[in-house]
Write an enzyme that holds these catalytic residues in place. Sequence first.
Site, PDB file in Angstrom:
ATOM      1  N   SER A 252       9.985  -1.135   0.299  1.00  0.00           N
ATOM      2  CA  SER A 252       9.054  -1.798  -0.755  1.00  0.00           C
ATOM      3  C   SER A 252       8.267  -0.784  -1.471  1.00  0.00           C
ATOM      4  O   SER A 252       8.281   0.238  -1.138  1.00  0.00           O
ATOM      5  CB  SER A 252       8.142  -2.555   0.115  1.00  0.00           C
ATOM      6  OG  SER A 252       7.253  -1.668   0.952  1.00  0.00           O
ATOM      7  N   LYS A 253       7.813  -1.316  -2.600  1.00  0.00           N
ATOM      8  CA  LYS A 253       7.138  -0.377  -3.687  1.00  0.00           C
ATOM      9  C   LYS A 253       5.687   0.097  -2.928  1.00  0.00           C
ATOM     10  O   LYS A 253       5.194   1.032  -3.541  1.00  0.00           O
ATOM     11  CB  LYS A 253       6.689  -1.080  -4.588  1.00  0.00           C
ATOM     12  CG  LYS A 253       5.932  -2.420  -4.864  1.00  0.00           C
ATOM     13  CD  LYS A 253       6.016  -3.183  -5.904  1.00  0.00           C
ATOM     14  CE  LYS A 253       4.977  -4.270  -6.160  1.00  0.00           C
ATOM     15  NZ  LYS A 253       4.879  -5.276  -7.178  1.00  0.00           N
ATOM     16  N   ARG A 254       5.087  -0.420  -1.767  1.00  0.00           N
ATOM     17  CA  ARG A 254       4.054  -0.065  -1.188  1.00  0.00           C
ATOM     18  C   ARG A 254       4.432   1.289  -0.435  1.00  0.00           C
ATOM     19  O   ARG A 254       3.247   1.939   0.116  1.00  0.00           O
ATOM     20  CB  ARG A 254       3.303  -0.978  -0.395  1.00  0.00           C
ATOM     21  CG  ARG A 254       3.016  -2.339  -1.345  1.00  0.00           C
ATOM     22  CD  ARG A 254       1.866  -3.233  -0.461  1.00  0.00           C
ATOM     23  NE  ARG A 254       1.352  -3.899  -1.265  1.00  0.00           N
ATOM     24  CZ  ARG A 254       0.199  -4.955  -0.993  1.00  0.00           C
ATOM     25  NH1 ARG A 254      -0.275  -4.787   0.066  1.00  0.00           N
ATOM     26  NH2 ARG A 254      -0.320  -5.814  -1.784  1.00  0.00           N
ATOM     27  N   LYS A 255       5.346   1.493   0.107  1.00  0.00           N
ATOM     28  CA  LYS A 255       5.652   2.776   0.859  1.00  0.00           C
ATOM     29  C   LYS A 255       6.774   3.775   0.053  1.00  0.00           C
ATOM     30  O   LYS A 255       6.948   4.886   0.211  1.00  0.00           O
ATOM     31  CB  LYS A 255       6.382   2.298   1.966  1.00  0.00           C
ATOM     32  CG  LYS A 255       5.465   1.403   2.875  1.00  0.00           C
ATOM     33  CD  LYS A 255       6.043   1.404   4.220  1.00  0.00           C
ATOM     34  CE  LYS A 255       4.989   0.423   5.177  1.00  0.00           C
ATOM     35  NZ  LYS A 255       5.508   0.565   6.415  1.00  0.00           N
ATOM     36  N   ARG A 468      -1.032   5.627  -5.688  1.00  0.00           N
ATOM     37  CA  ARG A 468      -0.736   5.426  -4.008  1.00  0.00           C
ATOM     38  C   ARG A 468      -0.759   6.901  -3.440  1.00  0.00           C
ATOM     39  O   ARG A 468      -1.273   7.064  -2.177  1.00  0.00           O
ATOM     40  CB  ARG A 468       0.464   4.852  -3.838  1.00  0.00           C
ATOM     41  CG  ARG A 468       0.797   4.268  -2.351  1.00  0.00           C
ATOM     42  CD  ARG A 468       2.037   3.592  -2.501  1.00  0.00           C
ATOM     43  NE  ARG A 468       3.349   4.285  -2.551  1.00  0.00           N
ATOM     44  CZ  ARG A 468       4.306   4.058  -3.049  1.00  0.00           C
ATOM     45  NH1 ARG A 468       4.435   2.740  -3.777  1.00  0.00           N
ATOM     46  NH2 ARG A 468       5.384   4.939  -3.126  1.00  0.00           N
TER      47      ARG A 468
END
Length: 496
Positions: A252-255, A468
């Site tokens: 996922s783009k969050r990780k 991030r």
Amino acid sequence: MTIRTRIAPSPTGDPHVGTAYIALFNLCFARSQGGKFILRIEDTDQQRSTEHSEKAILQALSWLGLQWDEGPDVGGPFAPYRQSERKAVYQEHVQTLIEKGHAFHCFCSQERLDQLRKQQMENKEKPGYDGHCLNLSKQEVESKLANNESHVVRMKVPSEGVCEFDDMLRGTISIEWSQVDMQVLMKADGMPTYHLANVVDDHLMQITHVIRGEEWISSAPKHQLLYQYFGWQMPVLCHMPLLRNPDKSKLSKRKNPTGINYYRRAGYLPEALTNYLGRMGWSMPDESEKFSLQSMIDNFDIKRVTLGGPTFDLEKLSWLNGTWIREELNDEEFLNRYTSWLRDSVDFLKLSPLVKERADIFGDIAELGAYFIKDRLTLRQQDFEANKLSIEDQMKVLQFVLWRVEEIQSWTRGEIEKQVFDLSEKLEIKIRDFVAPIFVALSGKTSAISVIDSMEVLGLDMTRIRLRDAIDAMGGVSKKSAKKLEKEYAAIPRLS
């Protein structure tokens, strides 16, 4: 029989490496069998689909060398290849299902459906449609339609028994019909859902094999049922394992950077990225790690796919990319590829006026513009300590900006500025203090070319990863804090 496979991306965001991964295996399977590989745009979500996203997807897949035989840009015998242009086809087929008694009109309001779901959740029941409109009389249906009452069309699904279907990698899969919802086939706006459009298009376009991610296994019974209702033969199914982060969570783009354009912008070779995706759950007969797309096609056997979730590891990808650079590019080719990347990865027409205003000699440009060319910055918490806001508040600012920019559909200076200033106002933080941590996150400096201009030139993919990385450099957001921030962010009114 000519083997025909397809990839069917939705143009609702950035080109995703997961899309490229599935496209690669569809292409290799078809080409290894002397077949055709088709690209179809599934843009039934009219609110989120954009022409910009479609163009970006086509460009990204082409950059990777994954060229299709038929598609919206090259045409083909089964055109059109955009679902939004095939609306009449779906309406004709859904009417056939209604007439045969396999589908029905549903007039339930969203309020009723929300209340139903709430009750089911409270009772610890599986959420799903309860068949409220299933037994409406013909007269009631005709009356509601005559009054133009808003409605959808749902498919009928058995309430008992087991659905069984075969998978090329997994053998026979069984799913109880009680676990399958009465799927909406036609939305209130007259557009089909994915499930109807997918089945109709795959049949009409003579797709013989559907190779897709394992997240679609639970939808297979609905698709099998539709094929049965229409009296068609279902294509052979093959569900590929999902790409995973190093911690085994779903990619996922969050990780992890998930946008293909991020890797293009960061300086990866397309051959290396395609090679790396080919190693995700598959291997060459001789177990070699480095191989070309043509070599993968020549040696392709779908049975060599392993079902353990393949790990997408940036360090491994970077190593493989370095191997490609050193083994495949002579000095002249290296220089040509580098200058080509530099020209394509940075919008110098946008960057030039920003740097020119701050440079006295050309030698100043390297220092002023270096952060636009770099991939990721090396940041520490100390880099943010000179800013007025506390570290906790700076992380909050960066997290909220990260979430807000991900909502931007048109990446323009005006839209970026509007969203950043709106967040600053809603959080009641002076704009100077609000942008200070963003300056550091994007440039590694306490002052640089304006935040808004920097974000526009860097692009969404690079902006996202730097925001991030900056949050992580300050210690990261815990799961407990993330839930609190998500709740607070959701309560912020959006711009109309």
